[in-house]
Design an enzyme around this catalytic site. Structure first.
Site, PDB file in Angstrom:
ATOM      1  N   THR A   1       0.821  -1.208   0.000  1.00 17.65           N
ATOM      2  CA  THR A   1       0.000   0.000   0.000  1.00 17.65           C
ATOM      3  C   THR A   1       0.857   1.261   0.000  1.00 17.65           C
ATOM      4  O   THR A   1       0.346   2.351  -0.262  1.00 17.65           O
ATOM      5  CB  THR A   1      -0.917   0.039   1.237  1.00 17.65           C
ATOM      6  OG1 THR A   1      -0.117   0.063   2.419  1.00 17.65           O
ATOM      7  CG2 THR A   1      -1.843  -1.163   1.267  1.00 17.65           C
ATOM      8  N   ASP A   2       2.166   1.125   0.277  1.00 14.60           N
ATOM      9  CA  ASP A   2       2.981   2.327   0.489  1.00 14.60           C
ATOM     10  C   ASP A   2       3.190   3.132  -0.782  1.00 14.60           C
ATOM     11  O   ASP A   2       3.330   4.349  -0.729  1.00 14.60           O
ATOM     12  CB  ASP A   2       4.317   1.991   1.151  1.00 14.60           C
ATOM     13  CG  ASP A   2       5.133   0.961   0.395  1.00 14.60           C
ATOM     14  OD1 ASP A   2       4.538   0.152  -0.336  1.00 14.60           O
ATOM     15  OD2 ASP A   2       6.363   0.957   0.549  1.00 14.60           O
TER      16      ASP A   2
ATOM     17  N   SER B   1      17.975  -4.021   2.443  1.00  7.88           N
ATOM     18  CA  SER B   1      18.454  -2.944   1.576  1.00  7.88           C
ATOM     19  C   SER B   1      18.218  -1.578   2.206  1.00  7.88           C
ATOM     20  O   SER B   1      19.089  -0.701   2.153  1.00  7.88           O
ATOM     21  CB  SER B   1      17.781  -3.016   0.206  1.00  7.88           C
ATOM     22  OG  SER B   1      16.371  -2.928   0.331  1.00  7.88           O
TER      23      SER B   1
ATOM     24  N   ASP C   1       9.912   1.246   4.101  1.00  8.07           N
ATOM     25  CA  ASP C   1      11.069   0.622   4.722  1.00  8.07           C
ATOM     26  C   ASP C   1      12.033   1.654   5.286  1.00  8.07           C
ATOM     27  O   ASP C   1      12.566   1.502   6.395  1.00  8.07           O
ATOM     28  CB  ASP C   1      11.796  -0.256   3.702  1.00  8.07           C
ATOM     29  CG  ASP C   1      10.959  -1.438   3.253  1.00  8.07           C
ATOM     30  OD1 ASP C   1       9.905  -1.703   3.879  1.00  8.07           O
ATOM     31  OD2 ASP C   1      11.358  -2.098   2.271  1.00  8.07           O
TER      32      ASP C   1
ATOM     33  N   GLY D   1      12.990 -10.446   2.702  1.00  8.00           N
ATOM     34  CA  GLY D   1      11.849  -9.532   2.783  1.00  8.00           C
ATOM     35  C   GLY D   1      11.806  -8.759   4.075  1.00  8.00           C
ATOM     36  O   GLY D   1      10.749  -8.244   4.455  1.00  8.00           O
TER      37      GLY D   1
END
Length: 371
Positions: A24-25, A115, A159, A111
């Site tokens: 959704t981001d 990164s 993230d 996941g």
């Protein structure tokens, strides 16, 4: 520019688990991640003529000139590092070459946002090293740009915001449109619960096109519906869309609702076991509508539920990686055994499980100027 040779700055940034709010981001939606205690530690020291990057988890080294590096000049894991220096320079910040030493216990390719942990730690260390004075919002945005425009991974900003803004004992409720953040108490242990993370060991690959394809589908759905993003769409209008685009959009719209429901449960002091059905509904949607699950993640969810979990779902971008399950604290072992046994019977690689503790975001380590 500051940062003379031999004077180092060290920052640590965490991996993350997204409790709910997957995919959704980049649709201006809502997400609810927590930072993990596992972190990536980066020490930056000024260098004269070339930047050199070494990682305790990788063989060899990566070199580039931070003053001139451009996309496509650095590949592999080093591109995430070079991309941060490029993004800083592209934003007209005065940076020079650096020697970077990296160490990390964030699982790679699972996941859990290894990164973003890397790019955020590099960005924060370089900001301090060169006296740029960038705040955490700016650092998150620069880290995202490194992934989007240098590496070629069209991720949203969840993230990076989780890495920079999380606080211990809380989930981070993030509105990705306004970047408003709310720290929501996430004290599962007080209720006799744990968030179990199962790394299925199924390789997690997103830059190969599937993630970008899902994002393109969502953008096409929003355009067809005449809204800025799917956050602004209603489920009642989805019948206007082609079938596969409709299913992509339905996941995003219903997932936003699940995030809001989860936040209400936590903020209102309700029994957090009520999160369980939301997690399972999220997985069903990710599997059937968004189609980002794989055999290993589906089996892990099934085994967790059979092992007594209140709910379970894939977490992260999908196509491998981790699942999470909400379990009673005294059921962590049996629930883990349920997954391990199921994987053994299916001939899959043995999974690895751990409990997720909501932890603090990125921090500069003490005495880092002595490195």
């Amino acid at each position: 520019m500051s940062g003379s040779a031999g004077v180092g700055v060290t920052w640590a940034a965490p991996g993350r688990v997204n409790v709910i709010g997957e995919h959704t981001d980049y649709n201006d939606g809502y997400v609810l991640p927590i930072a993990l205690p596992q972190r990536t530690v980066v020490t930056a020291v000024s260098a004269a003529t070339v930047s050199t990057v070494r990682s305790a988890q990788k063989t060899g080294e990566v070199t580039f000139d931070a003053r001139t590096v451009e996309p496509d000049e650095v590949s592999g894991w080093g591109a995430y590092v070079a991309g941060v220096l490029w993004a800083l320079r592209a934003a007209r910040h005065g940076v020079g070459n650096v020697n970077l030493s990296i160490d990390s216990d964030v699982p790679h390719g699972a996941g859990l946002s290894s990164s973003a942990a890397l790019t955020c730690a590099v960005a924060a260390a370089c900001s301090d090293l060169f006296d740029l004075g960038l705040d955490r919002f700016a650092l998150a945005a620069l880290a995202q740009r490194a992934e989007n425009d240098f590496v070629g991974m069209p991720c949203g900003i969840m993230d990076q915001m989780a890495a920079m803004h999380s606080t211990a004992g809380h989930a981070l409720f993030l509105d990705t449109r306004s970047l408003e953040i709310t720290h929501v108490p996430f004290h599962l242990a007080a209720a006799g619960l744990a968030l179990l993370v199962v790394d299925t060991r199924a390789p997690h690959r997103l830059v190969e096109g599937e993630y970008a394809a899902r994002r393109a589908d969502c953008e096409a759905a929003a355009k067809a519906l005449g809204v800025p993003a799917l956050r602004d769409a209603s489920e009642s209008r989805l019948g206007e869309l082609p079938e596969h685009v409709r299913r992509r959009a339905r996941h995003v719209i219903t997932e936003n609702t699940r995030v809001l429901d989860a936040v209400a449960i936590l903020q209102d002091g309700q029994d957090p076991r009520r999160l369980g059905p939301l997690l399972t509904a999220s997985h069903t949607s990710l599997r059937d509508d968004f189609e980002v699950s794989v055999a290993e993640t589906d089996l892990a969810v099934e085994a967790l539920l059979e092992g007594g979990a209140y709910g379970a779902r894939i977490t992260g971008g999908g196509f491998g990686g981790c699942v999470i399950g909400l379990v009673d604290t005294d059921n962590v072992g049996p629930a883990t055994d349920s997954v391990t046994s199921a994987f053994y019977r299916a001939g899959f690689t043995e999974p690895h499980a751990f409990t997720a503790l909501p932890s603090a975001g990125a921090e500069r380590l003490p005495n880092s100027d002595r490195h």
